[in-house]
Design an enzyme around this catalytic site. Structure first.
Site, short mmCIF file in Angstrom:
data_model
loop_
_atom_site.label_atom_id
_atom_site.label_comp_id
_atom_site.label_asym_id
_atom_site.label_seq_id
_atom_site.Cartn_x
_atom_site.Cartn_y
_atom_site.Cartn_z
N ASP A 190 0.87 -1.25 0.04
CA ASP A 190 -0.17 0.03 -0.03
C ASP A 190 0.94 1.37 -0.14
O ASP A 190 1.73 1.41 0.84
CB ASP A 190 -1.00 -0.03 1.24
N SER B 45 -7.20 4.51 -1.45
CA SER B 45 -6.87 3.09 -1.58
C SER B 45 -8.10 2.25 -1.73
O SER B 45 -7.82 0.81 -1.96
CB SER B 45 -6.40 2.70 0.17
N GLU C 42 -0.95 -7.82 2.43
CA GLU C 42 -0.85 -6.28 2.27
C GLU C 42 0.05 -5.67 3.26
O GLU C 42 0.26 -6.07 4.52
CB GLU C 42 -2.09 -5.39 2.41
N ASP D 285 2.17 2.70 3.38
CA ASP D 285 1.26 3.81 3.27
C ASP D 285 1.16 4.86 4.22
O ASP D 285 1.31 6.06 4.38
CB ASP D 285 -0.05 3.31 2.58
N HIS E 11 2.05 8.87 4.64
CA HIS E 11 1.21 9.94 4.87
C HIS E 11 1.75 10.70 5.85
O HIS E 11 1.59 11.88 5.83
CB HIS E 11 -0.08 9.14 5.56
N ASP F 64 -1.25 -0.03 -4.62
CA ASP F 64 -2.37 0.66 -5.17
C ASP F 64 -2.07 2.16 -5.66
O ASP F 64 -3.17 2.52 -6.31
CB ASP F 64 -3.42 0.44 -4.00
N HIS F 65 -1.23 2.54 -5.11
CA HIS F 65 -0.86 4.10 -5.40
C HIS F 65 0.51 4.50 -4.94
O HIS F 65 1.13 3.35 -4.20
CB HIS F 65 -1.88 4.99 -5.00
N HIS G 79 -1.73 10.93 -1.42
CA HIS G 79 -1.36 10.34 -2.36
C HIS G 79 -1.00 10.84 -3.69
O HIS G 79 -1.31 11.99 -3.83
CB HIS G 79 -2.62 9.23 -2.83
#
Length: 430
Positions: A32, A81, A253, A258, A262, A300-301, A393
């Site tokens: 992620d 996400s 995952e 991620d 952030h 996912d990004h 993101h």
């Protein structure tokens, strides 16, 4: 759209022609937030400096392609996400926040559900709560990723072919599965599931379905775990519990790459990447022994606009990141009201603070852990010369990695929705 349809058709034809590459087991891994900068930085972070060459990592060994990540038009070019996971689970573009539903909020079939319909065992092993966006988009349907309780309820209430969607659930989530209004853990236990809430219990599991929750929401940062890792143990256990004659589908995952992005937390980001890399190294060995298994890895990004070097300085130094002994967020909390906060900072960071660094820390309120966390992250950015452009993101393409049976179908550039479309076709043509 005509070009995309033709491209997808060619993919299907390619899959159908390669009958000798039908996998028995499918493991889909999502890093992620793991854009290309993260895998590149991890190569430098993992470099042992014992030779003039920089050694390739497990990511480098299995890179096969790239994927675009944009969501449905209504949400623009930058995915969240949930929409990203819906694209990867169902092959459908949807709005940001969608959990396996289309733009009209209608449920769409996921590859995990198709596996269940085919009689395969299914599971998720994640470091977030098990009802977070990515695992939820493979295992449930909801118009909003924020409906955590409803998603948790659906894991028990909604069946696939008369069965629970998941045989194995490993991750965090006490807050959502053990509530005042409903104890879903007890319901699963009554239905024959084993329940564990400590990683030391993984080795004590007997064959059969299991729900393991190891955190109120997400699991602790990898940096705060005894061995600075936890995903490899989850995945090894999940594979052991799922293995059977008909095969299985497992969603894995590395959730907190991620979260580190952030937070613009480079120390945690590299630790989370290491946790994921160790998992892939274990899977690499597993596929060698079980060549009928397909492992597909992607993101996912990307998150944070992470840059490997900053401020016009042609340099990035991962060495300070290797010395960190605990997450910067937990270090900040331990420093609050401590009589020796600088000593704690040096112990946690793994190096002596210079006068400038001490001055930066002393400028913040020592009773405010959030402020201390922000300043500690700045120290790590300065030491490593790391840059960030966002706390959210970004829309860059992400990498695709694959190993095992059918890996060649994922070569080249494709849209993220084509990844599950290939998997659907592989499962339907078994």
């Amino acid at each position: 759209m005509k070009w995309l349809s033709a491209f997808t058709l060619l993919l299907f034809v390619s899959v159908a022609q390669a009958s000798e590459e039908k996998p028995k087991n499918i493991i889909m891994v999502v890093g992620d937030g793991m854009g290309p900068a993260y895998t590149t930085a991890y190569r430098y972070f993992a470099d042992k400096k014992t030779s003039p060459m920089i050694e390739p990592t497990v990511f480098d060994r299995h890179l096969v392609g790239m994927a675009s990540t944009y969501p449905a038009r209504v949400s623009g070019y930058v995915t969240d996400s949930a929409a990203g996971a819906t694209a990867l689970s169902a092959g459908v573009k949807s709005y940001n926040g969608a959990i396996a539903v289309d733009e009209n909020k209608q449920s769409v079939k996921t590859v995990l559900e198709q596996a269940r319909l085919n009689g395969l065992k299914t599971g998720v092993a994640v470091t977030s709560q098990i009802n977070h966006a990515t695992p939820a988009a493979f295992s449930a349907h909801n118009e909003s990723r924020r409906n955590y309780d409803a998603i948790a309820n659906s894991y028990f209430d909604d069946k696939v072919n008369g069965q629970f969607a998941l045989d194995v659930m490993l991750g965090g989530g006490w807050k959502y599965f053990i509530r005042d209004d409903r104890n879903i853990v007890d319901e699963f236990k009554s239905a024959g599931y084993q329940y564990i809430d400590d990683l030391t219990q993984l080795d004590s599991l007997k064959p059969g379905p299991v729900i393991g929750l190891f955190g109120d929401e997400g699991m602790p940062w990898a940096l705060d775990m005894p061995d600075k890792q936890r995903l490899p143990a989850l995945v090894e256990t999940a594979v052991k519990q799922l293995t059977n004659d008909k095969g299985y589908f497992l969603l894995v995952e590395g959730s907190q790459v991620d979260w580190a992005g952030h937070s613009n937390d480079i120390a945690s980001a590299m630790a989370e990447m290491h946790d994921l890399a160790l998992t892939l190294e274990w899977l690499e060995q597993y596929v060698q022994k079980n060549p009928d298994t397909l492992v597909v890895v992607t993101a996912d990004h990307s998150t944070g606009g992470f840059t490997i070097a900053a401020n016009g300085n042609y340099q990035w130094d991962p060495e300070p990141l290797k010395a960190v002994t605990q997450s910067l967020s937990s270090l900040a909390k331990s420093m609050v009201n401590s009589k020796t906060p600088m000593d704690l900072a040096e112990a946690g960071l793994g190096y002596k603070l210079n006068e400038t660094e001490k001055s930066l820390l002393q400028k913040v309120d020592m009773t405010n852990s959030k402020a201390l966390y922000v300043q500690l992250k700045k120290l790590m950015d300065i030491r490593s010369n790391t840059g960030w452009t966002s706390s959210g993101h970004t829309a860059v393409d992400v990498q695709i990695f694959a190993m095992g049976a059918g890996k060649d179908h994922f070569r080249g550039h494709m849209d993220n929705t084509n990844i599950p479309k290939i998997i659907f076709e592989l499962m339907q043509s078994k």
